[in-house]
Design a protein around this motif. Sequence first.
Motif, PDB file in Angstrom:
ATOM      1  N   LYS A 177      45.630  62.818  15.293  1.00 38.60           N
ATOM      2  CA  LYS A 177      45.318  61.411  15.530  1.00 38.60           C
ATOM      3  C   LYS A 177      45.684  60.965  16.939  1.00 38.60           C
ATOM      4  CE  LYS A 177      45.998  60.265  10.640  1.00 38.60           C
ATOM      5  NZ  LYS A 177      46.777  59.460   9.663  1.00 38.60           N
ATOM      6  N   GLU A 178      46.428  61.802  17.646  1.00 35.61           N
ATOM      7  CA  GLU A 178      46.863  61.458  18.995  1.00 35.61           C
ATOM      8  C   GLU A 178      46.709  62.668  19.913  1.00 35.61           C
ATOM      9  OE1 GLU A 178      50.355  58.419  19.042  1.00 35.61           O
ATOM     10  OE2 GLU A 178      50.854  59.907  17.508  1.00 35.61           O
ATOM     11  N   VAL A 179      45.484  63.206  19.949  1.00 32.05           N
ATOM     12  CA  VAL A 179      45.232  64.418  20.715  1.00 32.05           C
ATOM     13  C   VAL A 179      45.595  64.224  22.183  1.00 32.05           C
ATOM     14  CG1 VAL A 179      43.433  65.974  21.554  1.00 32.05           C
ATOM     15  CG2 VAL A 179      43.474  65.316  19.152  1.00 32.05           C
ATOM     16  N   ILE A 180      45.225  63.074  22.749  1.00 30.19           N
ATOM     17  CA  ILE A 180      45.501  62.839  24.162  1.00 30.19           C
ATOM     18  C   ILE A 180      47.000  62.835  24.424  1.00 30.19           C
ATOM     19  CG2 ILE A 180      45.235  61.240  26.088  1.00 30.19           C
ATOM     20  CD1 ILE A 180      42.679  62.625  25.204  1.00 30.19           C
ATOM     21  N   LYS A 181      47.761  62.270  23.505  1.00 33.21           N
ATOM     22  CA  LYS A 181      49.210  62.197  23.700  1.00 33.21           C
ATOM     23  C   LYS A 181      49.827  63.579  23.812  1.00 33.21           C
ATOM     24  CE  LYS A 181      53.430  60.354  21.560  1.00 33.21           C
ATOM     25  NZ  LYS A 181      53.972  59.546  20.443  1.00 33.21           N
ATOM     26  N   TYR A 182      49.337  64.524  23.015  1.00 34.07           N
ATOM     27  CA  TYR A 182      49.929  65.857  22.988  1.00 34.07           C
ATOM     28  C   TYR A 182      49.182  66.874  23.852  1.00 34.07           C
ATOM     29  CZ  TYR A 182      52.664  63.894  19.224  1.00 34.07           C
ATOM     30  OH  TYR A 182      53.525  63.096  18.499  1.00 34.07           O
ATOM     31  N   TYR A 183      47.954  66.564  24.198  1.00 33.76           N
ATOM     32  CA  TYR A 183      47.166  67.479  25.025  1.00 33.76           C
ATOM     33  C   TYR A 183      47.045  67.009  26.468  1.00 33.76           C
ATOM     34  CZ  TYR A 183      45.349  70.508  21.312  1.00 33.76           C
ATOM     35  OH  TYR A 183      45.210  71.420  20.312  1.00 33.76           O
ATOM     36  N   GLY A 184      47.067  65.695  26.645  1.00 29.69           N
ATOM     37  CA  GLY A 184      46.816  65.135  27.961  1.00 29.69           C
ATOM     38  C   GLY A 184      48.069  64.604  28.631  1.00 29.69           C
ATOM     39  N   MET A 185      47.889  64.176  29.888  1.00 28.58           N
ATOM     40  CA  MET A 185      48.964  63.558  30.670  1.00 28.58           C
ATOM     41  C   MET A 185      50.203  64.467  30.696  1.00 28.58           C
ATOM     42  SD  MET A 185      47.369  60.866  31.603  1.00 28.58           S
ATOM     43  CE  MET A 185      48.655  59.905  32.387  1.00 28.58           C
ATOM     44  N   GLY A 186      49.978  65.747  30.988  1.00 25.16           N
ATOM     45  CA  GLY A 186      51.057  66.729  30.971  1.00 25.16           C
ATOM     46  C   GLY A 186      52.113  66.496  32.036  1.00 25.16           C
ATOM     47  N   PRO A 187      53.148  67.320  32.027  1.00 22.86           N
ATOM     48  CA  PRO A 187      54.346  67.053  32.838  1.00 22.86           C
ATOM     49  C   PRO A 187      54.113  67.026  34.339  1.00 22.86           C
ATOM     50  CG  PRO A 187      54.399  69.272  31.881  1.00 22.86           C
ATOM     51  CD  PRO A 187      53.284  68.534  31.216  1.00 22.86           C
ATOM     52  N   ASN A 188      53.100  67.721  34.835  1.00 17.84           N
ATOM     53  CA  ASN A 188      52.883  67.783  36.284  1.00 17.84           C
ATOM     54  C   ASN A 188      51.600  67.090  36.740  1.00 17.84           C
ATOM     55  OD1 ASN A 188      55.220  69.359  37.003  1.00 17.84           O
ATOM     56  ND2 ASN A 188      54.203  71.115  36.046  1.00 17.84           N
ATOM     57  N   LEU A 189      50.971  66.316  35.850  1.00 19.57           N
ATOM     58  CA  LEU A 189      49.676  65.726  36.194  1.00 19.57           C
ATOM     59  C   LEU A 189      49.761  64.861  37.444  1.00 19.57           C
ATOM     60  CD1 LEU A 189      46.699  65.310  35.467  1.00 19.57           C
ATOM     61  CD2 LEU A 189      47.397  63.332  34.108  1.00 19.57           C
ATOM     62  N   HIS A 190      50.770  64.000  37.506  1.00 20.75           N
ATOM     63  CA  HIS A 190      50.855  63.093  38.652  1.00 20.75           C
ATOM     64  C   HIS A 190      51.177  63.843  39.946  1.00 20.75           C
ATOM     65  CE1 HIS A 190      50.199  59.637  36.182  1.00 20.75           C
ATOM     66  NE2 HIS A 190      51.183  59.987  35.383  1.00 20.75           N
ATOM     67  N   LYS A 191      51.934  64.885  39.834  1.00 25.97           N
ATOM     68  CA  LYS A 191      52.184  65.726  41.003  1.00 25.97           C
ATOM     69  C   LYS A 191      50.869  66.284  41.544  1.00 25.97           C
ATOM     70  CE  LYS A 191      54.026  70.303  42.163  1.00 25.97           C
ATOM     71  NZ  LYS A 191      54.750  71.498  41.652  1.00 25.97           N
ATOM     72  N   TYR A 192      50.027  66.771  40.624  1.00 25.17           N
ATOM     73  CA  TYR A 192      48.751  67.348  41.043  1.00 25.17           C
ATOM     74  C   TYR A 192      47.835  66.285  41.640  1.00 25.17           C
ATOM     75  CZ  TYR A 192      50.364  71.141  37.983  1.00 25.17           C
ATOM     76  OH  TYR A 192      51.091  72.130  37.381  1.00 25.17           O
ATOM     77  N   LEU A 193      47.818  65.092  41.035  1.00 23.58           N
ATOM     78  CA  LEU A 193      46.944  64.034  41.528  1.00 23.58           C
ATOM     79  C   LEU A 193      47.386  63.549  42.909  1.00 23.58           C
ATOM     80  CD1 LEU A 193      46.234  61.983  38.296  1.00 23.58           C
ATOM     81  CD2 LEU A 193      44.581  63.257  39.669  1.00 23.58           C
ATOM     82  N   LYS A 194      48.668  63.423  43.118  1.00 27.85           N
ATOM     83  CA  LYS A 194      49.145  63.021  44.442  1.00 27.85           C
ATOM     84  C   LYS A 194      48.780  64.080  45.483  1.00 27.85           C
ATOM     85  CE  LYS A 194      52.990  60.170  42.784  1.00 27.85           C
ATOM     86  NZ  LYS A 194      52.435  58.891  43.266  1.00 27.85           N
ATOM     87  N   GLU A 195      48.871  65.314  45.076  1.00 26.86           N
ATOM     88  CA  GLU A 195      48.499  66.413  45.964  1.00 26.86           C
ATOM     89  C   GLU A 195      47.005  66.364  46.264  1.00 26.86           C
ATOM     90  OE1 GLU A 195      50.503  70.554  45.683  1.00 26.86           O
ATOM     91  OE2 GLU A 195      48.565  70.763  44.665  1.00 26.86           O
ATOM     92  N   LEU A 196      46.192  66.133  45.238  1.00 22.48           N
ATOM     93  CA  LEU A 196      44.746  66.026  45.415  1.00 22.48           C
ATOM     94  C   LEU A 196      44.403  64.856  46.328  1.00 22.48           C
ATOM     95  CD1 LEU A 196      42.055  66.372  42.662  1.00 22.48           C
ATOM     96  CD2 LEU A 196      41.980  64.449  44.217  1.00 22.48           C
ATOM     97  N   ASN A 197      45.079  63.730  46.123  1.00 22.14           N
ATOM     98  CA  ASN A 197      44.834  62.556  46.963  1.00 22.14           C
ATOM     99  C   ASN A 197      45.144  62.871  48.422  1.00 22.14           C
ATOM    100  OD1 ASN A 197      45.652  59.964  48.389  1.00 22.14           O
ATOM    101  ND2 ASN A 197      44.817  59.135  46.485  1.00 22.14           N
ATOM    102  N   LYS A 198      46.291  63.522  48.649  1.00 24.59           N
ATOM    103  CA  LYS A 198      46.704  63.852  50.013  1.00 24.59           C
ATOM    104  C   LYS A 198      45.754  64.847  50.662  1.00 24.59           C
ATOM    105  CE  LYS A 198      50.611  65.754  52.642  1.00 24.59           C
ATOM    106  NZ  LYS A 198      51.983  66.328  52.547  1.00 24.59           N
ATOM    107  N   GLU A 199      45.356  65.859  49.887  1.00 26.47           N
ATOM    108  CA  GLU A 199      44.533  66.935  50.428  1.00 26.47           C
ATOM    109  C   GLU A 199      43.070  66.535  50.617  1.00 26.47           C
ATOM    110  OE1 GLU A 199      44.916  70.343  51.056  1.00 26.47           O
ATOM    111  OE2 GLU A 199      47.082  70.507  50.757  1.00 26.47           O
ATOM    112  N   VAL A 200      42.554  65.679  49.711  1.00 23.12           N
ATOM    113  CA  VAL A 200      41.114  65.409  49.706  1.00 23.12           C
ATOM    114  C   VAL A 200      40.794  63.919  49.822  1.00 23.12           C
ATOM    115  CG1 VAL A 200      38.934  65.748  48.476  1.00 23.12           C
ATOM    116  CG2 VAL A 200      40.757  67.449  48.260  1.00 23.12           C
TER     117      VAL A 200
END
Length: 582
Positions: free
Chosen positions: A253-276
């Motif tokens: 019932k909460e697939v996104i909670k357990y599958y998504g928004m993982g522990p390093n997501l924001h790290k990756y997004l900040k890196e993507l923002n900086k790089e691209v």
Amino acid sequence: MKRILLLLALLIFTISCGDVEKKSNKNDDLNNEVHRTWWKEAVIYQIYPRSFKDTDGDGIGDLKGIIEKLDYIESLGVNMVWLNPIYSSPNADNGYDISNYREIMDEFGTMEDFDLMLREMHKRDIKFVMDVVVNHSSDEHRWFQESRKSRDNPYRDYYHWWPAEKGKPNYRYSLFDPKGEAWKYDSITDAYYLHYFSQKQPDLNWENPKVRQEVYDIMKFWAEKGVDGFRLDAFQFVSKDTSFPPLPEGYEKEVIKYYGMGPNLHKYLKELNKEVLSQYDVFAVSEGAGSTFEDAHSLVDADRNELQMAYHFEGMDVGNSLDGYKLSEFKEVYTKWDSAFAEKGWLSIFLANHDVPRMVSKFGNDSPEFRKASSKMLNTFILSMRGTPYCYYGDELGMTNIGFENIEQYQDIVAKNGYEKTLNEGGDISEYMARLKFLSRDNGRTPMQWNDSEHAGFTDGTPWLPVNDNYKTVNVEAEEKDPNSCLNYFRKMVDLRMNYPVLVYGDYKLLFPDHKQVYAYTRELEGQKMLVLLNFSEQTANLELPDNLTLNKPLINNLEELVQEGSQIELQAYQAVIFDLK
């Protein structure tokens, strides 16, 4: 490139067919507090390329077909186009399984076709959004082919592998697999690989910095070509807890909670923002917005330096029942999301895309009597709400669900695997088929209806999906000639939004929250105030407006008449009216 200045403003329409009262563009007067940005002011037109226009007779839409129809797209008044994936792919999931991120799928054309398409869009001041699918690749991608050769292959860690000698990994649910199992055993190296979607879509290992750099380089490749934005498919899934612990009870019932928004997501997004993202004048929107408002804000608030726009799915969860939906639920979802983003962040507004049925069949009424009115009403909603509107191809015509009767008619991998899963589990096939007929993704993927010739003018060959039988009357050519058509109303509504910044940036306030038929709200910005009235039912609806609302004449009306006496307004079935308030 500067934002498109709509030439449709030169046209004059009578109020009886939904007149748009022209007003000077007020964008130059906007206060800095609204943080004007071109991608906030855009109206995005989503094209499913397989189904838009075929020029070579193979039954599959192509880039030359899109080029051929760019004048039509421009005539809609939209100023951005988002294409579903056009990369090389074996098409296990219609292009969302990518085998080469720097090549164009053969069925769609060549890189030269792409370059020409992009140039021609930009000539028309139409910006372009590229779909980026990097939670997973195709199992036919060179990376995966190398990865599965041996455990010490340089590409091994590009994917998530679990050695069999450690025992079978903890269960993970696959959204597409008929057995519901996301770990696939591979005998070559006696190991399991992870696939949250089809087994032909192995998940990339974003914990490997080499994978992340590969992705950034791919995005730079397209940004250098001149694309203006990126839509990140399934991106909230890219970060994973690689220990893969057991899932708790009730996880389904909460697939996104357990599958998504993982522990390093924001790290990756900040890196993507900086790089691209920070290196080019582009924006990025992620499919999905986590499971909470906090998740969504963490993805898109400007001070986060991650993404720019949230694309939440809660609105798409409304109406996923054969019994229909309650307007109160619909109002509640869109009101709470607007409230949550009233001060910070930015939302997408949409009622349809390639993963859901046709909006008029789900949220309106696709019967011959009410199809036109309810389609216009729904487009009024999309184009009068705060956020960036996403309008799906064919919805400007009021295209409807096709309603297949048997599983052999479906092309969608989700439909076919779901059918097999239901059989395997001894489920109710009749119920499954009824839900599929109403909710299948193939409903929203049938060919664009251009005219009343064979196959609706989409192809000279056999279309990859059948054309809806109503193409004889629901088509571009017929609706061009009808001043009261869905198509011409859509153009007027886009024009209205483009010329009234209050509809882009204005504050939103819900009125009559308990009314069972009418969705009513005001939009207000710097002395400009508008009232939007939408009847979501096939019955007449009566309203008595508050004393503090004094109406000017309607700016747009989807029906020929309006019954009004003082503060009393009678809305006909599926009527939509926008008033300028004194």
